[in-house]
Design a protein around this motif. Structure first.
Motif, PDB file in Angstrom:
ATOM      1  N   ARG A  24       0.722  -1.214   0.170  1.00 44.97           N
ATOM      2  CA  ARG A  24       0.051  -0.074   0.059  1.00 44.97           C
ATOM      3  C   ARG A  24       0.922   1.138   0.076  1.00 44.97           C
ATOM      4  NH1 ARG A  24      -2.746   4.053   2.359  1.00 44.97           N
ATOM      5  NH2 ARG A  24      -4.945   4.204   2.096  1.00 44.97           N
ATOM      6  N   ASN A  43       7.862  -7.446   6.050  1.00 46.28           N
ATOM      7  CA  ASN A  43       7.076  -6.395   6.074  1.00 46.28           C
ATOM      8  C   ASN A  43       6.683  -5.755   4.781  1.00 46.28           C
ATOM      9  OD1 ASN A  43       6.508  -3.152   6.184  1.00 46.28           O
ATOM     10  ND2 ASN A  43       6.048  -3.518   8.111  1.00 46.28           N
ATOM     11  N   ARG A  75       3.574 -15.113 -14.179  1.00 43.95           N
ATOM     12  CA  ARG A  75       3.490 -16.719 -14.641  1.00 43.95           C
ATOM     13  C   ARG A  75       4.838 -17.302 -14.185  1.00 43.95           C
ATOM     14  NH1 ARG A  75      -0.180 -17.385 -19.597  1.00 43.95           N
ATOM     15  NH2 ARG A  75       0.969 -19.025 -20.100  1.00 43.95           N
ATOM     16  N   TYR A  76       5.779 -16.690 -14.279  1.00 40.93           N
ATOM     17  CA  TYR A  76       7.171 -17.242 -13.896  1.00 40.93           C
ATOM     18  C   TYR A  76       7.098 -17.297 -12.530  1.00 40.93           C
ATOM     19  CZ  TYR A  76      11.908 -17.315 -12.368  1.00 40.93           C
ATOM     20  OH  TYR A  76      12.982 -17.319 -11.952  1.00 40.93           O
ATOM     21  N   LEU A  78       4.564 -17.788 -10.245  1.00 47.31           N
ATOM     22  CA  LEU A  78       3.684 -18.658  -9.981  1.00 47.31           C
ATOM     23  C   LEU A  78       4.081 -19.862 -10.214  1.00 47.31           C
ATOM     24  CD1 LEU A  78       0.151 -17.060 -10.799  1.00 47.31           C
ATOM     25  CD2 LEU A  78       0.976 -17.606  -8.626  1.00 47.31           C
ATOM     26  N   GLY A  79       4.740 -20.143 -11.523  1.00 44.90           N
ATOM     27  CA  GLY A  79       5.215 -21.507 -11.661  1.00 44.90           C
ATOM     28  C   GLY A  79       6.520 -21.719 -10.963  1.00 44.90           C
ATOM     29  N   LYS A  80       7.131 -20.657 -10.291  1.00 41.55           N
ATOM     30  CA  LYS A  80       8.295 -21.196  -9.220  1.00 41.55           C
ATOM     31  C   LYS A  80       7.661 -21.351  -7.936  1.00 41.55           C
ATOM     32  CE  LYS A  80      12.200 -19.589  -9.497  1.00 41.55           C
ATOM     33  NZ  LYS A  80      13.622 -20.203  -9.655  1.00 41.55           N
ATOM     34  N   ALA A  82       5.220 -19.448  -5.982  1.00 45.62           N
ATOM     35  CA  ALA A  82       5.053 -18.080  -5.101  1.00 45.62           C
ATOM     36  C   ALA A  82       3.513 -18.203  -4.703  1.00 45.62           C
ATOM     37  CB  ALA A  82       5.290 -16.802  -6.053  1.00 45.62           C
ATOM     38  N   HIS A  83       3.436 -17.777  -3.550  1.00 44.86           N
ATOM     39  CA  HIS A  83       2.140 -17.706  -2.892  1.00 44.86           C
ATOM     40  C   HIS A  83       1.405 -16.511  -3.358  1.00 44.86           C
ATOM     41  CE1 HIS A  83       3.711 -20.218   0.695  1.00 44.86           C
ATOM     42  NE2 HIS A  83       4.130 -20.612  -0.363  1.00 44.86           N
ATOM     43  N   LEU A  84       0.131 -16.644  -3.182  1.00 47.19           N
ATOM     44  CA  LEU A  84      -0.855 -15.324  -3.675  1.00 47.19           C
ATOM     45  C   LEU A  84      -1.253 -14.837  -2.220  1.00 47.19           C
ATOM     46  CD1 LEU A  84      -2.630 -16.506  -6.920  1.00 47.19           C
ATOM     47  CD2 LEU A  84      -1.397 -14.384  -6.663  1.00 47.19           C
ATOM     48  N   ALA A  89      -5.093 -12.428  -5.325  1.00 48.05           N
ATOM     49  CA  ALA A  89      -5.622 -13.514  -6.303  1.00 48.05           C
ATOM     50  C   ALA A  89      -6.951 -13.085  -6.858  1.00 48.05           C
ATOM     51  CB  ALA A  89      -5.971 -14.677  -5.253  1.00 48.05           C
ATOM     52  N   LEU A  98      -6.079 -16.205 -13.721  1.00 44.02           N
ATOM     53  CA  LEU A  98      -6.425 -17.168 -12.876  1.00 44.02           C
ATOM     54  C   LEU A  98      -7.910 -17.448 -12.924  1.00 44.02           C
ATOM     55  CD1 LEU A  98      -4.027 -16.463 -10.082  1.00 44.02           C
ATOM     56  CD2 LEU A  98      -3.616 -18.066 -11.897  1.00 44.02           C
ATOM     57  N   PRO A  99      -8.457 -18.525 -12.421  1.00 47.75           N
ATOM     58  CA  PRO A  99      -9.720 -18.755 -11.926  1.00 47.75           C
ATOM     59  C   PRO A  99     -10.412 -17.959 -11.161  1.00 47.75           C
ATOM     60  CG  PRO A  99      -8.346 -20.642 -11.027  1.00 47.75           C
ATOM     61  CD  PRO A  99      -7.618 -19.824 -12.040  1.00 47.75           C
ATOM     62  N   HIS A 101     -11.984 -15.948  -7.961  1.00 48.90           N
ATOM     63  CA  HIS A 101     -11.662 -16.372  -6.819  1.00 48.90           C
ATOM     64  C   HIS A 101     -13.111 -16.181  -5.991  1.00 48.90           C
ATOM     65  CE1 HIS A 101     -10.109 -15.951  -2.537  1.00 48.90           C
ATOM     66  NE2 HIS A 101      -9.089 -16.457  -2.919  1.00 48.90           N
ATOM     67  N   PRO A 102     -13.240 -17.398  -5.207  1.00 49.34           N
ATOM     68  CA  PRO A 102     -14.659 -17.472  -4.611  1.00 49.34           C
ATOM     69  C   PRO A 102     -14.993 -16.153  -3.967  1.00 49.34           C
ATOM     70  CG  PRO A 102     -13.441 -19.370  -4.041  1.00 49.34           C
ATOM     71  CD  PRO A 102     -12.309 -18.420  -4.796  1.00 49.34           C
TER      72      PRO A 102
ATOM     73  N   TYR B  69     -11.925 -23.790  -6.630  1.00 54.89           N
ATOM     74  CA  TYR B  69     -10.696 -22.824  -6.848  1.00 54.89           C
ATOM     75  C   TYR B  69      -9.444 -23.549  -6.723  1.00 54.89           C
ATOM     76  CZ  TYR B  69      -7.810 -18.444  -6.668  1.00 54.89           C
ATOM     77  OH  TYR B  69      -7.016 -17.750  -6.686  1.00 54.89           O
ATOM     78  N   ARG B  77      -1.004 -24.039 -11.786  1.00 54.92           N
ATOM     79  CA  ARG B  77       0.229 -23.900 -10.974  1.00 54.92           C
ATOM     80  C   ARG B  77       1.073 -25.105 -11.792  1.00 54.92           C
ATOM     81  NH1 ARG B  77       1.704 -20.832  -7.136  1.00 54.92           N
ATOM     82  NH2 ARG B  77       0.273 -20.039  -5.466  1.00 54.92           N
ATOM     83  N   LEU B  80       1.972 -23.992 -15.214  1.00 53.07           N
ATOM     84  CA  LEU B  80       2.777 -22.713 -15.285  1.00 53.07           C
ATOM     85  C   LEU B  80       4.410 -23.485 -14.905  1.00 53.07           C
ATOM     86  CD1 LEU B  80       1.063 -19.874 -13.680  1.00 53.07           C
ATOM     87  CD2 LEU B  80       1.487 -20.211 -16.026  1.00 53.07           C
ATOM     88  N   ARG B  81       4.291 -24.254 -13.896  1.00 59.35           N
ATOM     89  CA  ARG B  81       5.843 -25.037 -13.424  1.00 59.35           C
ATOM     90  C   ARG B  81       6.213 -25.588 -14.845  1.00 59.35           C
ATOM     91  NH1 ARG B  81       4.193 -26.493  -8.755  1.00 59.35           N
ATOM     92  NH2 ARG B  81       3.357 -28.464  -9.469  1.00 59.35           N
ATOM     93  N   ASN B  84       7.574 -23.141 -17.325  1.00 54.87           N
ATOM     94  CA  ASN B  84       8.821 -22.615 -16.851  1.00 54.87           C
ATOM     95  C   ASN B  84       9.828 -23.488 -17.311  1.00 54.87           C
ATOM     96  OD1 ASN B  84       8.032 -20.259 -15.782  1.00 54.87           O
ATOM     97  ND2 ASN B  84       8.317 -20.769 -13.511  1.00 54.87           N
TER      98      ASN B  84
END
Lengths: 129, 225
Positions: A24, A43, A75-76, A78-80, A82-84, A89, A98-99, A101-102, B69, B77, B80-81, B84
């Motif tokens: 932020r 942080n 994409r890179y 997320l493929g590695k 990484a969380h969201l 998300a 991405l799909p 989110h609920p 979801y 994922r 994407l993996r 990569n």
């Protein structure tokens, strides 16, 4: 001269948990977000690993809320693995990467329900008057 | 009192950062709120926050959506993996991939460029060398002429010296006129001894027994020498 925290100078361990999330910026009553990749435990105002987009949540003159995304790098990462964060998300779901989110569905149906109720009370008020 | 001290702390700590971070006891002026050490307000002491109601229907729907979801995200994922990995394998960002023909063509192009470059440089070099050679020739020519002039001068001077010597040889003492010269010398003895007084007067002759009557000539004073 030190670089700004958004310029990708954040240090990280190779196997630490990374996360794609908002930082932020802006000021009081005027939010503005950078979408960044950084270590999950850090942080939000620490230096980031990479900035992958920006998000201006306040509508501009044309009633647009502007988002910029570096989809290739998202994409890179997320493929590695990484969380969201949830807001990130949601945003990526609406962006179509991405799909959906609920939480988006949930807020949508709650908004619909609130609108319907408001309409019903207005109608009732009209009929009684 | 505590408040005042706290504000002092705040002022000194303001440039440190906006979240405070390590120093839990700091209070920031810009993001002013109730200090940590104050108790819960009396009006809020027995307030129980209302729990947001969630209907069974909504809960099951959310559960379904979340399950869906998560499944979808997992497959995204996975995709994407794999993407990569594929990019890593097929990327030519950090190295160059060429067929042998392309490589040969590249090599030929390099050789041609090199040859053209060499030719251009050779042209420039030839021009430069020719110019330098001309300059050198001109310089040598100039030096040769200068040398010739110098030689002429030297020859002239030697000539003059020879002529002078020939002129002077007329007064030389030779074997023929040796006797006459000896006689002349004996007839005219020269005494080179002299004395000087404090006034600088010059007194010719070895002996001082015969003082001159008058004072010596002014032009014979040593001081004038």
């Amino acid at each position: 001269m030190s670089l700004s925290p958004a310029s990708g100078i954040g240090r990280f361990y190779a196997k630490s948990a990374k996360i794609i999330r908002f930082v932020r910026l802006g000021c009081t009553n005027r939010p503005f977000y950078h979408i960044v990749v950084m270590e999950r435990r850090k942080n939000q105002h620490q230096p980031v690993i990479e900035q992958v987009g920006s998000f201006d949540p306040l509508p501009n003159d044309y009633n647009e809320r502007l988002v910029a995304l570096n989809t290739e790098r998202i994409r890179y990462w997320l493929g590695k693995g990484a969380h969201l964060s949830t807001p990130a998300a949601e945003l990526l779901g609406i962006a179509g990467l991405l799909p959906i989110h609920p939480r988006t569905y949930m807020s949508a149906w709650r908004n619909r329900r609130a609108a319907a109720e408001a309409e019903a009370t207005a109608e009732k008020a009209e009929s009684t008057a | 009192m505590l408040r005042a001290g706290c504000q002092l702390l705040t002022q000194s700590a303001l440039p440190a950062g906006k979240t405070g971070g390590n120093s839990f006891a700091l209070e920031f002026v810009r993001w002013r709120r109730k200090p940590r050490w104050l108790p819960v307000a009396k009006s809020k002491m027995f307030r129980v926050p209302e729990r947001k109601k969630q209907t069974e229907e909504e809960r099951t729907e959310l559960m379904r959506l979340h399950n869906q979801y998560k499944t979808q995200l997992r497959s995204v994922r996975q995709f994407l993996r794999e993407e990569n990995v594929r990019i890593d394998e097929t990327s030519t960002v950090d190295h160059i991939v060429l067929t042998p023909e392309q490589e040969e063509a590249e090599f030929q192009k390099c050789i041609e460029a090199n040859a053209a470059w060499n030719a251009a440089i050779a042209r420039e070099r030839d021009q430069r060398l020719a110019k330098e050679r001309e300059e050198k020739v001109a310089y040598v020519q100039e030096r040769l002429e200068a040398r010739q002039v110098r030689e002429e001068e030297r020859r002239e001077q030697a000539n003059q010296r020879v002529l002078l010597e020939i002129e002077r040889s007329k007064t030389y003492i030779t074997r023929e006129n040796l006797d006459a010269a000896i006689e002349t010398a004996l007839a005219n003895p020269v005494d080179h001894n002299y004395a000087i007084d404090l006034a600088g007067n010059l007194y010719q002759g070895r002996s001082t027994t015969q003082l001159p009557d008058a004072s010596p000539e002014p032009n014979q004073q040593v001081a004038s020498n």
